[in-house]
Design a protein around this motif. Structure first.
Motif, PDB file in Angstrom:
ATOM      1  N   LEU A  17       0.828  -1.208   0.000  1.00 20.56           N
ATOM      2  CA  LEU A  17       0.000   0.000   0.000  1.00 20.56           C
ATOM      3  C   LEU A  17       0.862   1.258   0.000  1.00 20.56           C
ATOM      4  CD1 LEU A  17      -2.804  -1.037   2.512  1.00 20.56           C
ATOM      5  CD2 LEU A  17      -2.967  -0.858   0.041  1.00 20.56           C
ATOM      6  N   VAL A  18       1.949   1.220   0.764  1.00 14.88           N
ATOM      7  CA  VAL A  18       2.855   2.368   0.798  1.00 14.88           C
ATOM      8  C   VAL A  18       3.450   2.609  -0.588  1.00 14.88           C
ATOM      9  CG1 VAL A  18       5.077   3.180   1.681  1.00 14.88           C
ATOM     10  CG2 VAL A  18       3.422   2.157   3.245  1.00 14.88           C
ATOM     11  N   VAL A  19       3.934   1.537  -1.227  1.00 16.16           N
ATOM     12  CA  VAL A  19       4.497   1.673  -2.567  1.00 16.16           C
ATOM     13  C   VAL A  19       3.420   2.137  -3.541  1.00 16.16           C
ATOM     14  CG1 VAL A  19       5.527   0.407  -4.495  1.00 16.16           C
ATOM     15  CG2 VAL A  19       6.300  -0.031  -2.165  1.00 16.16           C
ATOM     16  N   MET A  90       0.871   2.591  13.821  1.00 12.22           N
ATOM     17  CA  MET A  90       0.049   2.662  12.609  1.00 12.22           C
ATOM     18  C   MET A  90      -1.317   3.245  12.898  1.00 12.22           C
ATOM     19  SD  MET A  90       1.712   1.934  10.013  1.00 12.22           S
ATOM     20  CE  MET A  90       0.243   2.042   9.000  1.00 12.22           C
ATOM     21  N   ARG A  91      -1.811   3.044  14.110  1.00 10.11           N
ATOM     22  CA  ARG A  91      -3.130   3.592  14.440  1.00 10.11           C
ATOM     23  C   ARG A  91      -3.111   5.112  14.420  1.00 10.11           C
ATOM     24  NH1 ARG A  91      -5.472   0.797  19.388  1.00 10.11           N
ATOM     25  NH2 ARG A  91      -5.918  -0.741  17.776  1.00 10.11           N
ATOM     26  N   LYS A  92      -1.985   5.713  14.844  1.00 12.33           N
ATOM     27  CA  LYS A  92      -1.884   7.170  14.851  1.00 12.33           C
ATOM     28  C   LYS A  92      -1.379   7.701  13.517  1.00 12.33           C
ATOM     29  CE  LYS A  92      -0.176   9.242  18.358  1.00 12.33           C
ATOM     30  NZ  LYS A  92       0.759   9.679  19.416  1.00 12.33           N
ATOM     31  N   ALA A  93      -0.347   7.050  12.982  1.00 11.05           N
ATOM     32  CA  ALA A  93       0.288   7.566  11.768  1.00 11.05           C
ATOM     33  C   ALA A  93      -0.520   7.267  10.517  1.00 11.05           C
ATOM     34  CB  ALA A  93       1.685   6.976  11.613  1.00 11.05           C
ATOM     35  N   GLY A  94      -1.447   6.293  10.587  1.00  8.16           N
ATOM     36  CA  GLY A  94      -2.223   5.945   9.405  1.00  8.16           C
ATOM     37  C   GLY A  94      -3.008   7.131   8.856  1.00  8.16           C
ATOM     38  N   ARG A  95      -3.450   8.024   9.738  1.00  4.29           N
ATOM     39  CA  ARG A  95      -4.249   9.171   9.301  1.00  4.29           C
ATOM     40  C   ARG A  95      -3.443  10.139   8.434  1.00  4.29           C
ATOM     41  NH1 ARG A  95      -5.481   8.930  14.926  1.00  4.29           N
ATOM     42  NH2 ARG A  95      -7.497   7.978  15.323  1.00  4.29           N
ATOM     43  N   THR A  96      -2.138  10.186   8.666  1.00  5.91           N
ATOM     44  CA  THR A  96      -1.319  11.153   7.928  1.00  5.91           C
ATOM     45  C   THR A  96      -0.346  10.468   6.978  1.00  5.91           C
ATOM     46  OG1 THR A  96       0.299  11.193   9.734  1.00  5.91           O
ATOM     47  CG2 THR A  96      -1.478  12.819   9.827  1.00  5.91           C
ATOM     48  N   MET A  97      -0.523   9.170   6.749  1.00  7.79           N
ATOM     49  CA  MET A  97       0.427   8.442   5.917  1.00  7.79           C
ATOM     50  C   MET A  97       0.504   9.021   4.513  1.00  7.79           C
ATOM     51  SD  MET A  97       0.574   4.414   4.879  1.00  7.79           S
ATOM     52  CE  MET A  97       0.979   3.878   6.526  1.00  7.79           C
ATOM     53  N   LYS A  98      -0.661   9.276   3.912  1.00  4.42           N
ATOM     54  CA  LYS A  98      -0.662   9.779   2.544  1.00  4.42           C
ATOM     55  C   LYS A  98       0.096  11.099   2.442  1.00  4.42           C
ATOM     56  CE  LYS A  98      -3.830  12.183   0.327  1.00  4.42           C
ATOM     57  NZ  LYS A  98      -5.078  12.645  -0.331  1.00  4.42           N
ATOM     58  N   SER A  99      -0.226  12.054   3.315  1.00  2.00           N
ATOM     59  CA  SER A  99       0.416  13.367   3.242  1.00  2.00           C
ATOM     60  C   SER A  99       1.905  13.276   3.555  1.00  2.00           C
ATOM     61  CB  SER A  99      -0.267  14.340   4.211  1.00  2.00           C
ATOM     62  OG  SER A  99      -0.188  13.864   5.540  1.00  2.00           O
ATOM     63  N   THR A 100       2.271  12.383   4.478  1.00  2.00           N
ATOM     64  CA  THR A 100       3.686  12.215   4.818  1.00  2.00           C
ATOM     65  C   THR A 100       4.471  11.683   3.636  1.00  2.00           C
ATOM     66  OG1 THR A 100       3.143  11.806   7.144  1.00  2.00           O
ATOM     67  CG2 THR A 100       5.307  11.070   6.362  1.00  2.00           C
ATOM     68  N   LEU A 101       3.940  10.657   2.976  1.00  2.00           N
ATOM     69  CA  LEU A 101       4.617  10.076   1.820  1.00  2.00           C
ATOM     70  C   LEU A 101       4.699  11.080   0.670  1.00  2.00           C
ATOM     71  CD1 LEU A 101       3.059   6.499   1.838  1.00  2.00           C
ATOM     72  CD2 LEU A 101       5.406   7.104   2.395  1.00  2.00           C
ATOM     73  N   GLN A 102       3.607  11.782   0.433  1.00  3.46           N
ATOM     74  CA  GLN A 102       3.610  12.761  -0.652  1.00  3.46           C
ATOM     75  C   GLN A 102       4.584  13.894  -0.365  1.00  3.46           C
ATOM     76  OE1 GLN A 102      -0.447  13.980  -1.245  1.00  3.46           O
ATOM     77  NE2 GLN A 102      -1.023  12.082  -2.274  1.00  3.46           N
ATOM     78  N   GLY A 103       4.662  14.299   0.923  1.00  7.79           N
ATOM     79  CA  GLY A 103       5.611  15.349   1.288  1.00  7.79           C
ATOM     80  C   GLY A 103       7.040  14.904   1.048  1.00  7.79           C
TER      81      GLY A 103
END
Length: 320
Positions: A17-19, A90-103
């Motif tokens: 999913l991350v990739v 993952m429970r906390k970071a999952g909410r911002t995973m998309k924005s973190t990866l895109q950043g």
């Protein structure tokens, strides 16, 4: 095979999913030309995980028995710590995973160097790879059946890659929030078993007091005491006469709930405390008010520009 299959499936799908988010975002930016750099980073992360596994496997042969037990027990404790941290992180970071990866991708593209994007791909996958390697290595040492355990993990990773590709293509529907919740609960139980095995290794090496050390209480015949009289450094129970340690039932119980036919009091206490504390925190996190709980979606992931949002909505814990 079942235990390692589920671990490979969960960790592999998380990495897939991350990739998927990274690839979709680069396609959305119309920067397919830099995809090979990102894939190079992903490949380097996979090679690192394999190298660590090889060093742990073949490097142990040069150690004494005590050295092997100390290394095995210590790395098993590290694996338990990493898995526990990952479940709650993952429970906390999952909410911002998309924005973190895109950043991370945006900063790499702004830097304009090849290594910046290679690093994004590497860091995004390396954590899952190292965590999976340590946990699987610990379980292989515990089960004593390396071919079956490795085959189970390989099958799990293969299914995860296929599932991630089908999700990205929009060919399947999968409620990933529910999947990661149930697999997270399973990992809590697995981690408790690995913790018990780690303590067994360290007791055999003499690092922790137990049945293998001079601290063990002995009966009149010089045998380590079993039961309440053997507390705290003797055996809590011994059912090896009923369940052989090398039997299929023993391996199945150890793989699923961490049960061994003979366990010391320290092992049992650690197992119970881990499940009581970590299990309670895990369940409490699932009982958040409905207004605060992310809504899980079973909508297929479309291909193209919208795949970034769709993939992000399917990150662990159903966070969007």
């Amino acid at each position: 095979m079942l235990a390692t299959f589920l671990i490979g499936l969960r960790e592999g799908l998380e990495a897939a999913l991350v990739v998927g988010i990274l690839v979709a975002y680069l396609k959305r930016l119309d920067r397919r030309d830099v995809l090979p750099r990102m894939w190079a980073g992903v490949g380097a992360a996979i090679l690192l995980a394999l190298a660590i596994g090889a060093v742990l496997t073949f490097g142990a042969y040069a150690l004494t028995f005590q050295g092997q037990e100390i290394i095995g027990g210590t790395l098993s404790l590290v694996a338990v710590g990493m898995v526990t941290w990952m479940i709650f992180w993952m429970r906390k970071a999952g909410r911002t995973m998309k924005s973190t990866l895109q950043g991370g991708v945006d900063r790499a593209l702004a830097a304009g160097t090849m290594w910046a994007l290679v690093l994004v791909g590497f860091v995004s996958v390396a954590r899952e790879g190292i965590e999976t390697t340590l946990l699987l290595w610990s379980m292989v040492q515990s089960f004593g059946d390396a071919p079956s355990a490795v085959m189970g993990a390989a099958l799990g990773l293969a299914v995860a890659v296929l599932a991630g590709w089908l999700l990205a293509r929009g060919a399947v529907k999968l409620d990933l929030s529910r999947f990661f919740t149930w697999s997270g609960a399973f990992l809590v139980i697995i981690a408790a078993g690995v913790l018990a095995y780690a303590i067994s290794d360290l007791q055999e090496a003499g690092v922790f007091p137990g049945p293998f050390t001079s601290a063990a209480p002995l009966d009149a015949h010089g045998v380590v005491v079993v039961g309440l009289a053997g507390m705290p450094f003797g055996w809590a129970f011994d059912v090896t006469a009923v369940i052989r340690p090398d039997s299929a039932l023993a391996v199945l119980l150890q793989a699923t709930v961490g049960f061994m036919p003979r366990m010391s009091w320290i092992q049992v206490i650690a197992w119970v405390l881990y499940l009581a504390i970590v299990g309670t925190l895990f369940v409490r996190g699932l009982r958040r008010p409905a207004s605060q709980r992310p809504v899980a979606s079973a909508v297929p992931v479309p291909e193209g520009t919208t795949s970034v949002s769709a993939l992000a909505s399917h990150t662990p814990e159903g966070a969007s």
